[in-house]
Design a protein around this motif. Structure first.
Motif, PDB file in Angstrom:
ATOM      1  N   CYS A  90      84.377  26.605  16.535  1.00  0.00           N
ATOM      2  CA  CYS A  90      84.759  25.205  16.389  1.00  0.00           C
ATOM      3  C   CYS A  90      83.873  24.305  16.230  1.00  0.00           C
ATOM      4  CB  CYS A  90      85.683  25.007  17.889  1.00  0.00           C
ATOM      5  SG  CYS A  90      87.250  25.825  18.003  1.00  0.00           S
ATOM      6  N   GLN A 150      84.913  21.603  13.548  1.00  0.00           N
ATOM      7  CA  GLN A 150      85.523  20.484  14.185  1.00  0.00           C
ATOM      8  C   GLN A 150      84.415  19.445  14.529  1.00  0.00           C
ATOM      9  OE1 GLN A 150      88.634  19.601  14.127  1.00  0.00           O
ATOM     10  NE2 GLN A 150      89.650  21.352  13.284  1.00  0.00           N
ATOM     11  N   HIS A 206      85.167  19.721  22.027  1.00  0.00           N
ATOM     12  CA  HIS A 206      85.483  21.175  21.511  1.00  0.00           C
ATOM     13  C   HIS A 206      86.243  22.076  22.592  1.00  0.00           C
ATOM     14  CE1 HIS A 206      82.134  20.163  18.527  1.00  0.00           C
ATOM     15  NE2 HIS A 206      83.167  20.345  17.934  1.00  0.00           N
ATOM     16  N   MET A 235      91.022  21.540  21.426  1.00  0.00           N
ATOM     17  CA  MET A 235      91.357  22.515  19.894  1.00  0.00           C
ATOM     18  C   MET A 235      92.742  22.950  19.999  1.00  0.00           C
ATOM     19  SD  MET A 235      88.444  22.712  18.595  1.00  0.00           S
ATOM     20  CE  MET A 235      88.432  20.776  18.828  1.00  0.00           C
ATOM     21  N   ARG A 292      94.723  20.201  18.576  1.00  0.00           N
ATOM     22  CA  ARG A 292      94.531  19.972  17.292  1.00  0.00           C
ATOM     23  C   ARG A 292      95.129  20.917  16.226  1.00  0.00           C
ATOM     24  NH1 ARG A 292      87.925  18.166  16.951  1.00  0.00           N
ATOM     25  NH2 ARG A 292      88.018  17.025  18.671  1.00  0.00           N
TER      26      ARG A 292
END
Length: 202
Positions: A122, A126, A130, A135, A138
């Motif tokens: 991640c 991203q 995190h 996550m 998202r």
């Protein structure tokens, strides 16, 4: 990458120090050919009083642990449950360190399994933050009851699937990133390939 022969693990603990603090909840799922095939989850007896902060985070109270499994039995069951599978965790450095010190206490040896850290993936894909909850939001994954171990492992497994769809996760086997300004964790598996990273912000 075909997601097979994997065991996703998560611990809730009495604190953040894997040498001194203890596991208070264990959860794991065995996954084969992309499917969950078995589950293991238990509270773990704790010789002490949980801090209000731990209870606030997890919802677990000291009295909940009285009838839990003793730590040695829980870790031996978990060790057999993992077997030779690749271990998966979100923020694997944390869970693997508690696994290591727990096994050393009760079995006199650590683990040698390959592992995949979804947090490391991640951080590459991203922007910050995190956390598992962030996550999952998202990637459209339902995570109700976060910071209870079984809910977290099932969410982590779903997250791994989404990440693997984006980009094959094979290159992340045994890879652990850490935030450069804080330095590496105090304990890491000997076979870990570590990489300092700087967080990406939107």
């Amino acid at each position: 990458m075909k997601l097979t022969n994997m065991t996703v693990i998560d611990f809730e603990t009495s604190g953040l120090n894997p040498e001194q603090d203890r596991i208070i909840e264990v959860a794991a799922i065995r996954c084969h050919e992309g499917e969950i095939v078995s589950r293991f989850s238990t509270l773990v007896q704790f010789d002490g009083v949980l801090s209000p902060k731990i209870t606030e985070i997890t919802g677990i109270q000291t009295e909940d642990l009285v009838n839990g499994m003793d730590e040695e039995t829980a870790l031996r069951v978990l060790n057999r449950f993992i077997g030779g599978n690749t271990i998966v965790a979100h923020n694997a450095a944390f869970d693997l360190s508690f696994l290591h010190y727990g096994l050393m206490r009760h079995a006199g040896r650590s683990f040698r399994n390959d592992f995949i850290d979804t947090l490391t993936i991640c951080r590459d894909h991203q922007v910050y933050p995190h956390t598992l909850g962030e996550m999952c939001q998202r990637y459209g994954i339902d995570l109700s009851g976060a910071h209870r171990a079984l809910n977290d492992v099932e969410a982590c497994w779903a997250l791994l699937g989404k990440l693997n769809e984006e980009q094959q996760v094979e290159d992340y086997i045994n890879k652990l990133s850490y935030i450069a300004k804080y330095g590496p964790p105090k304990w890491l598996p000997a076979h870990a390939n570590t990489e300092p990273v700087r967080l990406k912000y939107a």
